[in-house]
Design an enzyme around this catalytic site. Structure first.
Site, PDB file in Angstrom:
ATOM      1  N   ASP A   1       7.179 -51.090  29.302  1.00 38.50           N
ATOM      2  CA  ASP A   1       7.257 -52.556  29.422  1.00 38.50           C
ATOM      3  C   ASP A   1       6.357 -53.095  30.517  1.00 38.50           C
ATOM      4  OD1 ASP A   1       9.374 -52.510  27.483  1.00 38.50           O
ATOM      5  OD2 ASP A   1      10.721 -51.904  29.101  1.00 38.50           O
TER       6      ASP A   1
ATOM      7  N   GLY B   1       8.021 -51.575  21.755  1.00 41.01           N
ATOM      8  CA  GLY B   1       7.590 -52.863  21.206  1.00 41.01           C
ATOM      9  C   GLY B   1       6.482 -53.437  22.035  1.00 41.01           C
ATOM     10  N   HIS B   2       5.376 -53.763  21.415  1.00 36.35           N
ATOM     11  CA  HIS B   2       4.303 -54.461  22.118  1.00 36.35           C
ATOM     12  C   HIS B   2       4.373 -55.924  21.712  1.00 36.35           C
ATOM     13  CE1 HIS B   2       2.507 -50.942  23.681  1.00 36.35           C
ATOM     14  NE2 HIS B   2       1.926 -50.529  22.583  1.00 36.35           N
TER      15      HIS B   2
ATOM     16  N   LYS C   1       1.692 -53.628  28.404  1.00 36.44           N
ATOM     17  CA  LYS C   1       0.565 -52.928  27.797  1.00 36.44           C
ATOM     18  C   LYS C   1       0.015 -53.685  26.608  1.00 36.44           C
ATOM     19  CE  LYS C   1       3.025 -49.230  27.143  1.00 36.44           C
ATOM     20  NZ  LYS C   1       4.213 -49.656  27.877  1.00 36.44           N
TER      21      LYS C   1
ATOM     22  N   GLN D   1       5.693 -46.701  25.784  1.00 31.15           N
ATOM     23  CA  GLN D   1       6.551 -46.329  26.935  1.00 31.15           C
ATOM     24  C   GLN D   1       5.701 -46.133  28.205  1.00 31.15           C
ATOM     25  OE1 GLN D   1       7.336 -43.985  24.061  1.00 31.15           O
ATOM     26  NE2 GLN D   1       8.898 -45.318  23.257  1.00 31.15           N
TER      27      GLN D   1
HETATM   28  P1  GDP Z   1       4.741 -53.191  26.748  1.00 28.02           P
HETATM   29  O1  GDP Z   1       5.982 -52.511  26.279  1.00 28.02           O
HETATM   30  O2  GDP Z   1       4.183 -52.535  27.970  1.00 28.02           O
HETATM   31  O3  GDP Z   1       3.709 -53.381  25.695  1.00 28.02           O
HETATM   32  O4  GDP Z   1       5.179 -54.610  27.226  1.00 28.02           O
HETATM   33  P2  GDP Z   1       5.196 -55.928  26.370  1.00 28.02           P
HETATM   34  O5  GDP Z   1       3.911 -56.076  25.638  1.00 28.02           O
HETATM   35  O6  GDP Z   1       6.467 -55.977  25.598  1.00 28.02           O
HETATM   36  O7  GDP Z   1       5.165 -56.995  27.519  1.00 28.02           O
HETATM   37  C1  GDP Z   1       6.274 -57.439  28.145  1.00 28.02           C
HETATM   38  C2  GDP Z   1       6.286 -58.935  28.228  1.00 28.02           C
HETATM   39  O8  GDP Z   1       5.514 -59.357  29.332  1.00 28.02           O
HETATM   40  C3  GDP Z   1       5.747 -59.691  27.047  1.00 28.02           C
HETATM   41  O9  GDP Z   1       6.635 -60.735  26.751  1.00 28.02           O
HETATM   42  C4  GDP Z   1       4.406 -60.241  27.524  1.00 28.02           C
HETATM   43  O10 GDP Z   1       4.045 -61.456  26.898  1.00 28.02           O
HETATM   44  C5  GDP Z   1       4.700 -60.457  28.967  1.00 28.02           C
HETATM   45  N1  GDP Z   1       3.544 -60.425  29.867  1.00 28.02           N
HETATM   46  C6  GDP Z   1       2.486 -59.575  29.847  1.00 28.02           C
HETATM   47  N2  GDP Z   1       1.675 -59.811  30.904  1.00 28.02           N
HETATM   48  C7  GDP Z   1       2.262 -60.824  31.615  1.00 28.02           C
HETATM   49  C8  GDP Z   1       1.914 -61.503  32.829  1.00 28.02           C
HETATM   50  O11 GDP Z   1       0.926 -61.238  33.503  1.00 28.02           O
HETATM   51  N3  GDP Z   1       2.791 -62.462  33.258  1.00 28.02           N
HETATM   52  C9  GDP Z   1       3.919 -62.797  32.583  1.00 28.02           C
HETATM   53  N4  GDP Z   1       4.717 -63.741  33.078  1.00 28.02           N
HETATM   54  N5  GDP Z   1       4.268 -62.182  31.435  1.00 28.02           N
HETATM   55  C10 GDP Z   1       3.442 -61.218  30.966  1.00 28.02           C
END
Ligand code: GDP
Length: 426
Positions: A13, A40-41, A16, A223
């Site tokens: 989370d 989930g991305h 990515k 992950q």
């Molecule tokens: P992953 O599992 O690493 O791919 O994480 P996600 O893609 O699910 O990202 C987690 C959440 O963080 C999503 O709702 C993104 O839109 C949000 N997000 C990503 N970068 C940023 C950021 O720089 N600031 C904020 N506030 N939200 C972000």
């Protein structure tokens, strides 16, 4: 673009999805190399929100080829849903999505075993799995009893489905758990095999041919490092290798063909599910980070545990993955914190100091984070488009994190949208 591995540096989370989306614009082929549809991305682009589970987000970019590699596990029923939901949003995966013949499949009996096993465990022994059958599917792979995507094309496939369902039912019965209906699973998988046939390919040959032809390949992990089956906080981990080594074994692209590793790391820390988390905040500050950062699982909606940035974890991730560039995310979430803490080391109750992450969870349980403090910038940053325009205190914070964990900053993200991504050399 050079061939690039992208890894999560914490407990997943890290954001990515967005960084992958940015790097995808420079890649030709995007490979998901491990994990299943429990990850989930989230990608927000053109005002639309897409949540992808197994299919690389490269599918949202016209002309990009996407591969589900042999190191991933694929639930045929989930994948069909994901394909259908993309179609409903106007994206056609056909001809651009390839699933490795060697990818192991997550079947309904794996899900049933996952749920029944988690239910049997006492509360202190629960792994906190998403119950999607990922662990049992990887277990079957290593135990050499799994079914691979290539088996969907075999005349024996439905017989295997029947036999596996029957033997699983015997286990479920002995555990007092509900059993599965053999005939309905045979029918479901008969149809799934027909639906997925056009996407099945020898992706090892495909990826290496693309590399030889000079195409650029992005290998994306799901992950994060601390959930790695080998390097994470075992047993509170996922069943595969999200770290950079997993990108080679999970795709068939050899290590010598990798040019660089990008680590995605959040400017604070989160973790979903059970297991150690040294910098966890269980107070109002933790709750503020959760609310402001939207720290709820993309797939499960589970609230994430939140805490301060942990440089021990960051350094460890840099070492295990060989991180060349960092993509730091979610700086904006700290905008209204007057004082920000950074964990620089751990100290055990007898005074022993740890600069690197201990493998023994009983040692970790005796450790407390050693913090240093920095002043917050108390200014909104999410409209910033140039690094130079950030408040000085925000830059000082970011630069301190990089100094503590090593490597170079390549991307700084200050908001959820694609536009709020400051790029420095990536
Ligand atoms: P992953 O599992 O690493 O791919 O994480 P996600 O893609 O699910 O990202 C987690 C959440 O963080 C999503 O709702 C993104 O839109 C949000 N997000 C990503 N970068 C940023 C950021 O720089 N600031 C904020 N506030 N939200 C972000």
């Amino acid at each position: 673009m050079p061939n690039t591995i992208l890894v999560g540096a914490q407990w997943g989370d890290e954001g990515k999805g967005k960084v992958i989306d940015v790097l995808t614009s420079q890649a030709d082929v995007i490979v998901r190399y491990q994990g299943g549809s429990n990850a989930g991305h989230t990608v927000i682009t053109g005002g639309k929100k897409y949540v992808l589970h197994l299919i690389p987000s490269g599918i949202l970019h016209p002309g990009k080829q996407c591969v589900i590699g042999n190191g991933a596990v694929m639930d045929p029923l989930d994948l069909i849903k994901e394909i259908e939901s993309l179609r409903a949003q106007g994206i056609e995966p056909s001809g651009r999505l390839f699933i490795s013949t060697r990818t192991h499949m997550v079947m309904q009996w794996h899900r049933a075993l996952d749920a029944a096993d988690e239910a049997r465990r006492s509360s202190d022994k629960k792994i906190g799995t998403t119950g999607r059958g990922i662990g049992p599917a990887y277990g079957a792979k290593v135990g050499r009893s799994g079914l691979r995507v290539g088996d969907l094309l075999s005349p024996d496939f439905l017989g295997e489905v029947k036999a596996a369902t029957e033997s699983t039912n015997a286990i479920l019965t002995s555990w007092g758990a509900p059993t599965l209906d053999v005939q309905s699973l045979v029918d479901i998988y008969r149809q799934a095999a027909i639906t997925l046939k056009p996407y099945i390919a020898d992706t090892v040959a495909y990826v290496n041919e693309a590399d030889r032809a000079g195409k650029s390949i992005l290998l994306e992990g799901a992950q994060g490092t601390m959930l790695d089956i080998d390097f994470g906080t075992y047993p509170f981990v996922t069943s595969s290798n999200p770290t950079s080594g997993g990108a080679c074994t999970g795709s068939g692209l050899p290590p010598r063909r990798i040019d660089r590793v990008v680590g995605v790391i959040k400017c604070y820390t989160t973790r979903v599910g059970a297991g150690p988390f040294p910098t966890e905040l269980t107070d109002a500050t933790g709750e503020q980070l959760r609310q402001k950062g939207g720290e709820f699982g993309a797939t499960t909606g589970r609230p994430r545990r939140c805490g301060w940035f942990d440089a021990v974890v960051g350094r460890y991730a840099a070492m295990v993955n060989g991180v060349d560039f960092w993509a730091m995310t979610k700086l904006d979430v700290l905008d209204d914190q007057p004082v920000i803490k950074i964990c620089t080391a751990y100290e055990r109750d007898d005074g022993v100091r740890y600069e690197t992450f201990p493998s023994d969870l009983s040692v970790l349980a005796r450790c407390k984070p050693v913090y240093e403090e920095m002043p917050g910038w108390m200014t909104p940053t999410s409209q910033t488009t140039r690094y130079e325009d950030l408040p000085l205190k925000a830059r000082a914070y970011v630069e301190r994190l990089v100094a503590l964990i090593g490597g170079r900053l390549g991307i700084l993200s200050v908001g959820p949208a694609r536009e709020t991504t400051l790029r420095m050399g990536l």
